[in-house]
Write a protein that holds these residues in place. Structure first.
Motif, PDB file in Angstrom:
ATOM      1  N   UNK A 112      21.011 -35.409  22.894  1.00 34.97           N
ATOM      2  CA  UNK A 112      21.715 -36.552  22.297  1.00 34.97           C
ATOM      3  C   UNK A 112      21.393 -37.814  23.100  1.00 34.97           C
ATOM      4  N   UNK A 113      21.153 -38.907  22.401  1.00 34.73           N
ATOM      5  CA  UNK A 113      20.912 -40.177  23.090  1.00 34.73           C
ATOM      6  C   UNK A 113      21.458 -41.328  22.234  1.00 34.73           C
ATOM      7  N   UNK A 114      21.724 -42.448  22.878  1.00 33.57           N
ATOM      8  CA  UNK A 114      22.266 -43.618  22.185  1.00 33.57           C
ATOM      9  C   UNK A 114      21.141 -44.626  22.007  1.00 33.57           C
ATOM     10  N   UNK A 115      20.875 -44.972  20.744  1.00 30.44           N
ATOM     11  CA  UNK A 115      19.813 -45.927  20.437  1.00 30.44           C
ATOM     12  C   UNK A 115      20.407 -47.330  20.441  1.00 30.44           C
ATOM     13  N   UNK A 116      19.961 -48.141  21.394  1.00 32.62           N
ATOM     14  CA  UNK A 116      20.504 -49.496  21.522  1.00 32.62           C
ATOM     15  C   UNK A 116      20.085 -50.396  20.372  1.00 32.62           C
ATOM     16  N   UNK A 117      18.903 -50.122  19.785  1.00 34.27           N
ATOM     17  CA  UNK A 117      18.440 -50.965  18.671  1.00 34.27           C
ATOM     18  C   UNK A 117      19.301 -50.709  17.442  1.00 34.27           C
ATOM     19  N   UNK A 118      19.514 -49.395  17.134  1.00 36.05           N
ATOM     20  CA  UNK A 118      20.309 -49.057  15.948  1.00 36.05           C
ATOM     21  C   UNK A 118      21.796 -49.053  16.243  1.00 36.05           C
ATOM     22  N   UNK A 119      22.163 -49.099  17.557  1.00 29.60           N
ATOM     23  CA  UNK A 119      23.562 -49.065  17.984  1.00 29.60           C
ATOM     24  C   UNK A 119      24.273 -47.826  17.451  1.00 29.60           C
ATOM     25  N   UNK A 120      23.578 -46.696  17.527  1.00 26.94           N
ATOM     26  CA  UNK A 120      24.154 -45.446  17.043  1.00 26.94           C
ATOM     27  C   UNK A 120      23.692 -44.294  17.934  1.00 26.94           C
ATOM     28  N   UNK A 121      24.549 -43.248  17.902  1.00 26.23           N
ATOM     29  CA  UNK A 121      24.157 -42.007  18.573  1.00 26.23           C
ATOM     30  C   UNK A 121      23.191 -41.243  17.686  1.00 26.23           C
ATOM     31  N   UNK A 122      22.123 -40.715  18.293  1.00 24.34           N
ATOM     32  CA  UNK A 122      21.081 -40.031  17.528  1.00 24.34           C
ATOM     33  C   UNK A 122      20.702 -38.716  18.213  1.00 24.34           C
ATOM     34  N   UNK A 123      20.109 -37.850  17.401  1.00 22.18           N
ATOM     35  CA  UNK A 123      19.415 -36.667  17.902  1.00 22.18           C
ATOM     36  C   UNK A 123      18.183 -36.496  17.017  1.00 22.18           C
ATOM     37  N   UNK A 124      17.064 -36.134  17.618  1.00 18.38           N
ATOM     38  CA  UNK A 124      15.803 -36.064  16.876  1.00 18.38           C
ATOM     39  C   UNK A 124      15.408 -34.616  16.632  1.00 18.38           C
ATOM     40  N   UNK A 125      14.933 -34.381  15.400  1.00 16.83           N
ATOM     41  CA  UNK A 125      14.356 -33.084  15.048  1.00 16.83           C
ATOM     42  C   UNK A 125      12.858 -33.283  14.873  1.00 16.83           C
ATOM     43  N   UNK A 126      12.050 -32.538  15.629  1.00 16.47           N
ATOM     44  CA  UNK A 126      10.599 -32.680  15.553  1.00 16.47           C
ATOM     45  C   UNK A 126       9.973 -31.316  15.330  1.00 16.47           C
ATOM     46  N   UNK A 127       8.802 -31.337  14.669  1.00 15.30           N
ATOM     47  CA  UNK A 127       8.081 -30.094  14.375  1.00 15.30           C
ATOM     48  C   UNK A 127       6.591 -30.391  14.420  1.00 15.30           C
ATOM     49  N   UNK A 128       5.791 -29.385  14.717  1.00 15.60           N
ATOM     50  CA  UNK A 128       4.341 -29.607  14.752  1.00 15.60           C
ATOM     51  C   UNK A 128       3.793 -29.781  13.336  1.00 15.60           C
ATOM     52  N   UNK A 129       2.877 -30.746  13.172  1.00 18.41           N
ATOM     53  CA  UNK A 129       2.137 -30.903  11.927  1.00 18.41           C
ATOM     54  C   UNK A 129       0.813 -30.167  12.094  1.00 18.41           C
TER      55      UNK A 129
END
Length: 748
Positions: free
Chosen positions: A223-240
């Protein structure tokens, strides 16, 4: 006096029964209260657990949807990249991208509105090949196609190529417009490197929560706080992937603010919720959100020193990801702990036990009020019943007993009551009448008993005489039975001796047959030798006569020598034949007449047995075939084996082939390390089921009156089971021959 007696009885009975009744009612009420209290607690706890299950299922939808989106992008990319009908990607690239002054490629002017189109970027150090142009166009098409539809729940959609280029749909943040050319996108935390690389490259931050997933599955960042969007975020990533090789990364950023608000504000009445990760990071906890913001989403559980949170994390480490329902160590909370498998987080609902106890008490206290009311009503009714229904009638019985004791026979009691006291009154009056009758009856019974005593003494005397007579008869019968038993034992012993003599006679009969057969066999070669010797003697006399008359020629002498040589060859051959017969007979006869144990080779010995039976066999067209290895050695009793084979073959000749002109007898012999198996079979007329069951019984024969003794098969059974230490069984069907299966040890 009457009132005193009645009141005293009622009070004493009430004093005795009141504690028992009170304890019974109080115990029942307390048990009922405990049942209602525990049932209420269980009901509330079940509701808490159901709430937790519903919440975890609802929260999982967003994470599952994110992973489903990434799989959709992967499938769509492969489909477009490998499509047969390929557009002109070079022309599309020139329309989509333009070369900037810093050497990088970014959106062309026509696609510069990043609120509508996805932002695209190629680093200045990246070599722009035809394949890269194709990938860039497909990346942009995919982010433009799917990004707007998913934007409500997911802040962005990005695809990063391993050559350091990206396409991202993020209307709120025009990220590609101010991206520095010195940034290597493949080294950022939202680029998929596999869980091992992620853990090593982020030692100071929470690594990707891969859990137990394989490298091809989607992963979730911390979990991290995005200062640009001013929101808490979590990223889901997968290999292409393309052709099983990773060519880039697909990613989603999931907004967490609403989830945090739901976790804090939407809880079961009286309870509260909290979230933490499998790596020991606090995600949501009431009262810690400010500290979480300061720590940028990297707040350690161990740093906050909250026992409830620490205990939940310890249980995860101990018991794994399974569903947990437990009471806290302090006993102040009931906790339901469930797992969010996609990001590997844990959702907990904590319900205060004080709140639970208060609600359960409120539900169950009505039982206590009802119990107290019931106790008061019951004690009042018991006192009334004791006083009016028991005390008063018993007072009348007291007066009646005093009257009877004083000789009063006119006693009145209320026997019209339809209860136990009425029955007691009736019985009391009947007792009064019965006492008078019993007095006269007792006198008569005493007289009758005296007479019965005299008759009993007389019967006892007669019975003693009968017993004496019976003992005498038992002694006489015992002596008679003893004599009969001795005679029966002697008869049985005589029968056994006779059976042994008959078995020996059967053996000697077989030996006699052997002698007769061998004598017949020896007679042939001996007769030939005698004839040849006589002929040679005649030739010698004729030659001597010619020699004496001086008429012998060289031709006569040569002819004499030739004839003499032939005659001697005939004599030698037949003498050798007679010698073999005698030797075989000698060995077989010795084996049959003695019970000496020795080692012998089985195959030659069977041939000798068949040789001794040749006189019986050559009179018929029956054939005997032997299937046996040449080197089987037995350490056993050859005489017993000879007797067994002889009796089996003679039984086939006499009983099995009495209606056959040409029969076949087969001996199949097999062995293992310790045991020999001999299967003897013929194709004779066979036996019935009854004959098979009785074949080994002594004196059983189908040739009764025709010379059959009924001991041949019995002798076979005894020799196999006792002398050879083996077993034998018979199988036969009428018309299909007989089969004897014999198993004996190689060493007897």
């Amino acid at each position: 006096m009457s009132a005193k007696i009645g009141n005293t009885l009622a009070r004493r009975a009430l004093w005795i029964f009141t504690p028992l009744i009170s304890l019974t009612i109080i115990a029942g009420v307390l048990l009922l209260f405990e049942h209602f209290f525990l049932s209420a607690q269980s009901l509330y706890l079940e509701q808490v657990a159901l709430y937790a299950k519903e919440r975890i299922a609802r929260e999982r939808v967003h994470f599952q949807l994110a992973e489903s989106h990434l799989n959709k992008i992967q499938d769509s990319f492969i489909q477009r990249f490998n499509a047969l009908d390929q557009p002109d990607y070079n022309a599309r690239f020139q329309q989509l991208m333009q070369l900037e002054e810093d050497g990088s490629w970014r959106n062309a002017v026509a696609y510069n509105d990043l609120n509508e189109y996805s932002g695209n970027y190629i680093d200045d150090d990246t070599q722009v090949t035809d394949e890269l142009k194709k990938k860039m166009v497909i990346f942009s098409d995919l982010t433009n196609q799917f990004g707007p539809g998913w934007h409500k729940e997911f802040s962005n959609l990005f695809i990063i190529g391993q050559e350091n280029f990206i396409s991202v749909y993020w209307p709120e943040v025009h990220w590609t417009r101010f991206l520095d050319t010195g940034v290597d996108l493949t080294e950022q935390k939202n680029y998929y490197h596999g869980h091992h690389t992620q853990i090593q490259s982020q030692p100071e931050k929470e690594s990707l929560n891969v859990g137990h997933k394989s490298d091809d599955k989607a992963e979730w960042t911390g979990v991290y706080y995005d200062n640009v969007a001013s929101k808490w975020l979590v990223s889901s990533i997968a290999p292409l992937k393309l052709n099983q090789q990773q060519i880039g990364t697909i990613g989603h950023d999931l907004y967490l603010n609403e989830m945090f608000q739901r976790t804090l504000n939407e809880s079961y009445p009286g309870a509260f919720n909290f979230l933490f990760s499998h790596t020991g990071k606090v995600i949501v906890y009431p009262g810690l959100m400010e500290q979480l913001f300061i720590a940028e989403g990297q707040l350690d559980i161990q740093a906050v020193d909250l026992p409830l949170l620490t205990e939940a994390y310890d249980r995860v480490k101990t018991f794994g990801h399974s569903w947990h329902e437990y009471r806290s160590d302090r006993g102040d909370y009931f906790v339901v702990l469930s797992h969010l498998p996609e990001p590997d987080w844990f959702f907990a609902t904590a319900y205060p036990m004080q709140e639970l106890t208060a609600k359960a008490w409120k539900e169950a206290q009505l039982v206590l009020y009802l119990g107290a009311f019931l106790l008061a009503i019951t004690l009042g009714m018991v006192y009334w019943l004791l006083h009016w229904q028991v005390g008063k009638p018993l007072q009348q019985f007291i007066f009646a007993t005093h009257g009877i004791a004083q000789g009063d026979r006119n006693i009145y009691l209320d026997d019209d009551r339809d209860d136990e006291l009425g029955n007691l009154a009736t019985s009391f009056l009947k007792m009064q009448k019965a006492i008078r009758a019993q007095t006269s009856q007792l006198t008569r019974e005493i007289h009758e008993k005296n007479l019965a005593q005299q008759q009993l003494e007389k019967a006892h005397h007669e019975l003693q005489e009968i017993n004496d007579q019976l003992e005498l008869r038992v002694l006489q019968r015992t002596e008679s039975l003893k004599l009969a038993n001795d005679e029966l034992s002697a008869a049985m012993q005589q029968l056994k001796d006779t059976q042994v003599q008959l078995v020996e006679a059967e053996k000697m009969s077989s030996l006699g047959s052997l002698v007769a057969g061998v004598a017949h066999e020896i007679n042939t070669p001996v007769g030939i030798c005698l004839t040849a010797a006589s002929s040679m003697q005649d030739d010698l006399k004729a030659l001597q006569k010619k020699y004496q008359n001086k008429a012998m020629t060289e031709t006569d002498f040569s002819g004499y020598l030739a004839r003499t040589d032939d005659t001697l060859q005939i004599m030698m051959t037949n003498n050798r034949r007679a010698s073999e017969l005698i030797r075989s007979f000698k060995q077989v006869a010795v084996d049959q007449s003695s019970e000496e144990r020795r080692q012998f080779i089985l195959k030659p010995y069977i041939d000798e047995v068949l040789l001794s039976l040749r006189p019986n066999l050559k009179k018929t067209r029956h054939k005997v075939s032997v299937h046996c290895e040449d080197d089987i050695v037995l350490d056993s009793y050859p005489g017993a084996l000879f007797q067994v084979l002889t009796n089996l073959i003679m039984n086939s000749l006499i009983h099995g082939f009495d209606e056959h002109e040409q029969g076949e007898i087969s001996l199949d012999i097999h062995h293992n390390e310790h045991e020999l198996t001999l299967i003897y079979s013929d194709n004779g007329k066979g036996m019935s089921e009854d004959a098979v069951q009785k074949v080994f019984e002594p004196f059983y024969t189908t040739k009764r009156g025709e010379g059959g003794s009924g001991l041949g098969a019995h002798l076979i059974y005894n020799l196999v089971s006792q002398t050879l230490g083996g077993s034998i069984r018979c199988e036969s069907t009428p018309g299909e021959g007989a089969c004897f299966m014999i198993s004996v040890p190689l060493v007897a």
